[in-house]
Design an enzyme around this catalytic site. Structure first.
Site, PDB file in Angstrom:
ATOM      1  N   LEU A 274       8.305  -1.768  -3.814  1.00 35.41           N
ATOM      2  CA  LEU A 274       8.408  -1.903  -2.360  1.00 35.41           C
ATOM      3  C   LEU A 274       7.067  -2.057  -1.650  1.00 35.41           C
ATOM      4  O   LEU A 274       6.997  -1.988  -0.427  1.00 35.41           O
ATOM      5  CB  LEU A 274       9.191  -0.716  -1.786  1.00 35.41           C
ATOM      6  CG  LEU A 274      10.611  -0.572  -2.346  1.00 35.41           C
ATOM      7  CD1 LEU A 274      11.288   0.660  -1.775  1.00 35.41           C
ATOM      8  CD2 LEU A 274      11.440  -1.821  -2.081  1.00 35.41           C
ATOM      9  N   CYS A 275       6.006  -2.303  -2.411  1.00 32.47           N
ATOM     10  CA  CYS A 275       4.690  -2.544  -1.808  1.00 32.47           C
ATOM     11  C   CYS A 275       4.598  -3.966  -1.280  1.00 32.47           C
ATOM     12  O   CYS A 275       5.065  -4.904  -1.920  1.00 32.47           O
ATOM     13  CB  CYS A 275       3.582  -2.316  -2.834  1.00 32.47           C
ATOM     14  SG  CYS A 275       3.267  -0.594  -3.168  1.00 32.47           S
ATOM     15  N   HIS A 276       3.976  -4.100  -0.121  1.00 33.10           N
ATOM     16  CA  HIS A 276       3.749  -5.425   0.459  1.00 33.10           C
ATOM     17  C   HIS A 276       2.602  -6.124  -0.272  1.00 33.10           C
ATOM     18  O   HIS A 276       1.616  -5.472  -0.632  1.00 33.10           O
ATOM     19  CB  HIS A 276       3.363  -5.297   1.938  1.00 33.10           C
ATOM     20  CG  HIS A 276       4.479  -4.832   2.806  1.00 33.10           C
ATOM     21  ND1 HIS A 276       4.780  -3.504   2.954  1.00 33.10           N
ATOM     22  CD2 HIS A 276       5.361  -5.514   3.555  1.00 33.10           C
ATOM     23  CE1 HIS A 276       5.805  -3.386   3.778  1.00 33.10           C
ATOM     24  NE2 HIS A 276       6.182  -4.587   4.163  1.00 33.10           N
TER      25      HIS A 276
ATOM     26  N   MET B 103      -1.627   2.706  -2.143  1.00 32.14           N
ATOM     27  CA  MET B 103      -1.029   2.388  -3.440  1.00 32.14           C
ATOM     28  C   MET B 103      -1.934   1.489  -4.267  1.00 32.14           C
ATOM     29  O   MET B 103      -1.990   1.612  -5.490  1.00 32.14           O
ATOM     30  CB  MET B 103       0.355   1.753  -3.267  1.00 32.14           C
ATOM     31  CG  MET B 103       1.391   2.700  -2.678  1.00 32.14           C
ATOM     32  SD  MET B 103       1.511   4.293  -3.536  1.00 32.14           S
ATOM     33  CE  MET B 103       1.970   3.772  -5.169  1.00 32.14           C
ATOM     34  N   GLU B 104      -2.662   0.603  -3.617  1.00 36.48           N
ATOM     35  CA  GLU B 104      -3.597  -0.266  -4.331  1.00 36.48           C
ATOM     36  C   GLU B 104      -4.733   0.553  -4.936  1.00 36.48           C
ATOM     37  O   GLU B 104      -5.119   0.335  -6.092  1.00 36.48           O
ATOM     38  CB  GLU B 104      -4.119  -1.357  -3.391  1.00 36.48           C
ATOM     39  CG  GLU B 104      -3.097  -2.411  -3.048  1.00 36.48           C
ATOM     40  CD  GLU B 104      -1.974  -1.971  -2.113  1.00 36.48           C
ATOM     41  OE1 GLU B 104      -0.975  -2.701  -1.999  1.00 36.48           O
ATOM     42  OE2 GLU B 104      -2.070  -0.888  -1.483  1.00 36.48           O
TER      43      GLU B 104
ATOM     44  N   ASP C 299      -7.272   3.254 -23.595  1.00 39.02           N
ATOM     45  CA  ASP C 299      -7.042   2.199 -24.584  1.00 39.02           C
ATOM     46  C   ASP C 299      -8.316   1.832 -25.331  1.00 39.02           C
ATOM     47  O   ASP C 299      -8.299   1.631 -26.544  1.00 39.02           O
ATOM     48  CB  ASP C 299      -6.455   0.962 -23.902  1.00 39.02           C
ATOM     49  CG  ASP C 299      -6.179  -0.155 -24.894  1.00 39.02           C
ATOM     50  OD1 ASP C 299      -5.487   0.099 -25.913  1.00 39.02           O
ATOM     51  OD2 ASP C 299      -6.648  -1.287 -24.659  1.00 39.02           O
TER      52      ASP C 299
END
Length: 160
Positions: A76-78, A113-114, A128
Site C-alpha cells: 500500500l505504499c505510494h 517506509m522507504e 548475505d
C-alpha cells in the site's frame, strides 16, 4: 496521534489512501538497522577480507536500491520520486554495525517506509555477504529514528 488506521476503509478493507488533497512539503525520514556478528567477521568486513568482494559498497548500493523499490515490496505504499537517499555505516563496537538510511523528497506523503526498507535490505545484504564465514549473524534492531514534514510535523525516537 491518529485514532484510526489510515490504510483501512470504513468497512475495514485495506486500501491505498488518497493523498491528492495533501500539501506538498519537504519530507525526510531516517531509519536504522543494527547487525551483530563475530569480532573476526567485523574485522574482515572493515579490512575487505571476505570472498564476495567490497561488502560495505554492496550494502550501501542495496540500501539505495531497496528504498527506490519500496512500493514494489510494501503493497500500500505510494510510488515516490525520492530526491535523496543516503546509506551510512558505522561500527558501534567490536561486533556491531549500524546502518542508517535517510530518504527525502518534496511530496504529499512521507518516506518512513522507504527509509525502513533501505535500512532493512542493507542489513540483509550485510548478512548475505558475511554468512559464509559467520553463521550466527543477527539483525538485532530495525527502527525509525526520525521523520520530518507533512501534517504531523516532526517526530524522533528521542522525543516520541
Amino acid at each position: 496521534m491518529s485514532e484510526t488506521l489510515t490504510h483501512l476503509d470504513s468497512n475495514g478493507n485495506a486500501h491505498m489512501i488518497d493523498v491528492s488533497d495533501k500539501d506538498v512539503t519537504k519530507r525526510t525520514a531516517t531509519a536504522r538497522s543494527v547487525v551483530k556478528m563475530l569480532p573476526e567477521t567485523l574485522k574482515k568486513v572493515i579490512e575487505g577480507g571476505l570472498p564476495k568482494g567490497d561488502v560495505l559498497a554492496t550494502v550501501r548500493i542495496a540500501g539505495i536500491q531497496a528504498a527506490k523499490k519500496t512500493p514494489e515490496l510494501i503493497p500500500l505504499c505510494h510510488p515516490l520520486m525520492l530526491t535523496k537517499i543516503t546509506v551510512g555505516i558505522n561500527v558501534l563496537d567490536d561486533c556491531r554495525i549500524e546502518i542508517l538510511c535517510t530518504c527525502a523528497l518534496s511530496g504529499k506523503t512521507g518516506v518512513e517506509m522507504e527509509a525502513l526498507t533501505g535500512a532493512s535490505v542493507a542489513a540483509l545484504t550485510l548478512y548475505d555477504m558475511c554468512k559464509a564465514v559467520d553463521k550466527g549473524i543477527t539483525i538485532v534492531e530495525t527502527s525509525l529514528l526520525e521523520k520530518h514534514g507533512g501534517k504531523s510535523g516532526s517526530w524522533s525516537v528521542n522525543n516520541g
